[in-house]
Design an enzyme around this catalytic site. Structure first.
Site, PDB file in Angstrom:
ATOM      1  N   ASP A 123      -1.515  -4.050   9.798  1.00 30.29           N
ATOM      2  CA  ASP A 123      -2.876  -4.337   9.373  1.00 30.29           C
ATOM      3  C   ASP A 123      -3.764  -3.308  10.042  1.00 30.29           C
ATOM      4  OD1 ASP A 123      -4.359  -6.069   7.598  1.00 30.29           O
ATOM      5  OD2 ASP A 123      -5.527  -6.614   9.362  1.00 30.29           O
ATOM      6  N   LYS A 171      -2.215  14.483  10.838  1.00 26.57           N
ATOM      7  CA  LYS A 171      -2.275  13.012  10.749  1.00 26.57           C
ATOM      8  C   LYS A 171      -0.908  12.387  11.050  1.00 26.57           C
ATOM      9  CE  LYS A 171      -3.707   9.045   8.049  1.00 26.57           C
ATOM     10  NZ  LYS A 171      -3.831   8.365   6.774  1.00 26.57           N
ATOM     11  N   PHE A 211      -4.995   8.640   2.100  1.00 28.76           N
ATOM     12  CA  PHE A 211      -5.416   7.518   1.265  1.00 28.76           C
ATOM     13  C   PHE A 211      -6.620   6.851   1.928  1.00 28.76           C
ATOM     14  CE2 PHE A 211      -3.992   3.804   3.746  1.00 28.76           C
ATOM     15  CZ  PHE A 211      -3.154   4.406   4.673  1.00 28.76           C
ATOM     16  N   GLY A 212      -7.067   5.770   1.329  1.00 23.84           N
ATOM     17  CA  GLY A 212      -8.146   4.976   1.918  1.00 23.84           C
ATOM     18  C   GLY A 212      -9.383   5.804   2.232  1.00 23.84           C
ATOM     19  N   TYR A 213      -9.813   5.761   3.492  1.00 27.10           N
ATOM     20  CA  TYR A 213     -11.050   6.417   3.920  1.00 27.10           C
ATOM     21  C   TYR A 213     -10.813   7.816   4.493  1.00 27.10           C
ATOM     22  CZ  TYR A 213     -12.979   1.684   3.496  1.00 27.10           C
ATOM     23  OH  TYR A 213     -13.372   0.447   3.016  1.00 27.10           O
ATOM     24  N   ASP A 214      -9.625   8.375   4.330  1.00 18.60           N
ATOM     25  CA  ASP A 214      -9.323   9.690   4.927  1.00 18.60           C
ATOM     26  C   ASP A 214     -10.311  10.775   4.488  1.00 18.60           C
ATOM     27  OD1 ASP A 214      -7.191   8.720   6.329  1.00 18.60           O
ATOM     28  OD2 ASP A 214      -5.646   9.505   4.990  1.00 18.60           O
ATOM     29  N   ARG A 247      -1.782   4.970  13.027  1.00 20.36           N
ATOM     30  CA  ARG A 247      -0.475   4.427  12.606  1.00 20.36           C
ATOM     31  C   ARG A 247       0.649   5.137  13.349  1.00 20.36           C
ATOM     32  NH1 ARG A 247      -1.853   4.621   8.018  1.00 20.36           N
ATOM     33  NH2 ARG A 247      -2.558   2.463   8.008  1.00 20.36           N
ATOM     34  N   LYS A 297       0.475   3.736   2.979  1.00 22.56           N
ATOM     35  CA  LYS A 297       1.130   3.321   4.227  1.00 22.56           C
ATOM     36  C   LYS A 297       2.639   3.557   4.130  1.00 22.56           C
ATOM     37  CE  LYS A 297      -1.841  -0.604   5.522  1.00 22.56           C
ATOM     38  NZ  LYS A 297      -1.806  -2.052   5.766  1.00 22.56           N
ATOM     39  N   ASN A 355       0.845  -1.190   0.000  1.00 21.27           N
ATOM     40  CA  ASN A 355       0.000   0.000   0.000  1.00 21.27           C
ATOM     41  C   ASN A 355       0.893   1.258   0.000  1.00 21.27           C
ATOM     42  OD1 ASN A 355      -1.492   2.236   0.999  1.00 21.27           O
ATOM     43  ND2 ASN A 355      -3.043   0.859   1.832  1.00 21.27           N
TER      44      ASN A 355
HETATM   45  P1  ITT Z   1      -1.015  -4.126   2.835  1.00 26.07           P
HETATM   46  O1  ITT Z   1      -1.798  -5.288   3.410  1.00 26.07           O
HETATM   47  O2  ITT Z   1      -0.217  -4.491   1.632  1.00 26.07           O
HETATM   48  O3  ITT Z   1      -0.209  -3.394   3.872  1.00 26.07           O
HETATM   49  P2  ITT Z   1      -3.685  -3.039   2.396  1.00 26.07           P
HETATM   50  O4  ITT Z   1      -4.205  -1.803   1.736  1.00 26.07           O
HETATM   51  O5  ITT Z   1      -4.236  -4.355   1.924  1.00 26.07           O
HETATM   52  O6  ITT Z   1      -2.086  -3.030   2.291  1.00 26.07           O
HETATM   53  P3  ITT Z   1      -4.896  -3.526   4.980  1.00 26.07           P
HETATM   54  O7  ITT Z   1      -5.222  -4.925   4.632  1.00 26.07           O
HETATM   55  O8  ITT Z   1      -4.295  -3.251   6.305  1.00 26.07           O
HETATM   56  O9  ITT Z   1      -3.894  -2.869   3.937  1.00 26.07           O
HETATM   57  O10 ITT Z   1      -6.207  -2.684   4.796  1.00 26.07           O
HETATM   58  C1  ITT Z   1      -6.338  -1.448   5.397  1.00 26.07           C
HETATM   59  C2  ITT Z   1      -7.458  -0.672   4.761  1.00 26.07           C
HETATM   60  O11 ITT Z   1      -7.982   0.212   5.764  1.00 26.07           O
HETATM   61  C3  ITT Z   1      -6.895   0.168   3.631  1.00 26.07           C
HETATM   62  O12 ITT Z   1      -7.238  -0.351   2.405  1.00 26.07           O
HETATM   63  C4  ITT Z   1      -7.545   1.517   3.851  1.00 26.07           C
HETATM   64  O13 ITT Z   1      -8.661   1.585   3.033  1.00 26.07           O
HETATM   65  C5  ITT Z   1      -7.992   1.526   5.306  1.00 26.07           C
HETATM   66  N1  ITT Z   1      -7.038   2.348   6.086  1.00 26.07           N
HETATM   67  C6  ITT Z   1      -6.060   1.915   6.917  1.00 26.07           C
HETATM   68  N2  ITT Z   1      -5.347   2.937   7.404  1.00 26.07           N
HETATM   69  C7  ITT Z   1      -5.887   4.046   6.864  1.00 26.07           C
HETATM   70  C8  ITT Z   1      -5.589   5.413   6.968  1.00 26.07           C
HETATM   71  O14 ITT Z   1      -4.554   5.854   7.679  1.00 26.07           O
HETATM   72  N3  ITT Z   1      -6.329   6.271   6.279  1.00 26.07           N
HETATM   73  C9  ITT Z   1      -7.359   5.842   5.531  1.00 26.07           C
HETATM   74  N4  ITT Z   1      -7.706   4.568   5.344  1.00 26.07           N
HETATM   75  C10 ITT Z   1      -6.970   3.661   6.022  1.00 26.07           C
END
Ligand code: ITT
Length: 206
Positions: free
Chosen positions: A71, A177, A152-155, A183, A13, A10
């Site tokens: 995770d 953040k 990223f993600g749900y931010d 994290r 991350k 990711n």
């Molecule tokens: P890796 O397993 O390769 O590290 P991944 O994206 O599959 O990457 P996860 O299985 O841990 O990672 O899933 C975490 C999900 O939760 C990720 O896809 C994001 O959508 C969300 N997430 C985690 N931390 C976040 C953050 O700091 N901000 C926004 N969304 C987050």
């Protein structure tokens, strides 16, 4: 200098870990490396701890070198069991971050309780005998609209508790953040622990 392999695919991350490590680097005596061929791990466990261990251990088993993994997920009170440990797989498998935020927004329509939290578990797999876990959480609520920006993600859909009255989203709080996220918190616990117990004597142990 101790070297640790970071088992993540990711980029969001990765960027955050690089920034976290850059702060206070002088006292750490540690550097992060990325494995060239990261093992593809199916996240089959039901807890963040379980999946963090799966990812870190498979990296360790491939390289036979100290590895760590994150995770994490968004836990939404009104949708128990839907996101959480499965946050990256919420909805259709083809969805990207924006698609998952849109789906969450849709599911939250008409729901009053918008409370939620991010959680992050770090697993440091240093050897077969030594595995360490650290957890951080960030409380907040699911916003009523997506706001793009940093992160990223749900931010884009998350309002931290501290910014509830102003209605500012995590995607608009990049500097904040870096210091206050789930994290950042988990990493600061790890840093404190390893600075006291491990990194300083790592060269003599490994
Ligand atoms: P890796 O397993 O390769 O590290 P991944 O994206 O599959 O990457 P996860 O299985 O841990 O990672 O899933 C975490 C999900 O939760 C990720 O896809 C994001 O959508 C969300 N997430 C985690 N931390 C976040 C953050 O700091 N901000 C926004 N969304 C987050």
């Amino acid at each position: 200098m101790m070297q640790l392999y970071l088992a993540t695919s990711n980029p969001g991350k990765l960027k955050e870990f690089k920034e976290l490590l850059a702060e206070g680097q002088d006292e750490d005596n540690v550097e992060f490396l990325l494995p060239h061929d990261l093992p593809d791990v199916e996240e089959t466990e039901e807890t963040l701890q379980g999946n963090a261990l799966l990812k870190a251990s498979s990296c360790y088993n491939r390289l036979k070198l100290p590895s760590f993994a994150d995770d994490s997920g968004l836990f939404v009170s009104a949708l128990p069991g839907e996101l959480g440990v499965k946050s990256a797989r919420f909805g259709d498998k083809t969805l990207d971050d924006e698609g998952r935020m849109k789906l969450l927004l849709e599911k939250m329509k008409g729901i009053e309780d918008r409370s939620c939290y991010f959680a992050c578990v770090l697993c440091f797999y240093l050897s077969k005998e030594e595995q360490f876990f650290f957890e951080g959480r960030l409380k907040g609520e699911v916003a009523h609209e997506i706001r793009k920006g940093g992160g990223f993600g749900y931010d884009g859909l998350f309002i931290p508790e501290e910014y509830k009255s102003e209605g500012i989203h995590l995607s608009e709080l990049s500097d904040w953040k870096k210091k206050n996220s789930h994290r950042a918190l988990a990493f600061s616990f790890a840093r404190k622990f390893f600075q006291q117990n491990y990194w300083k004597r790592a060269e003599t142990i490994l």
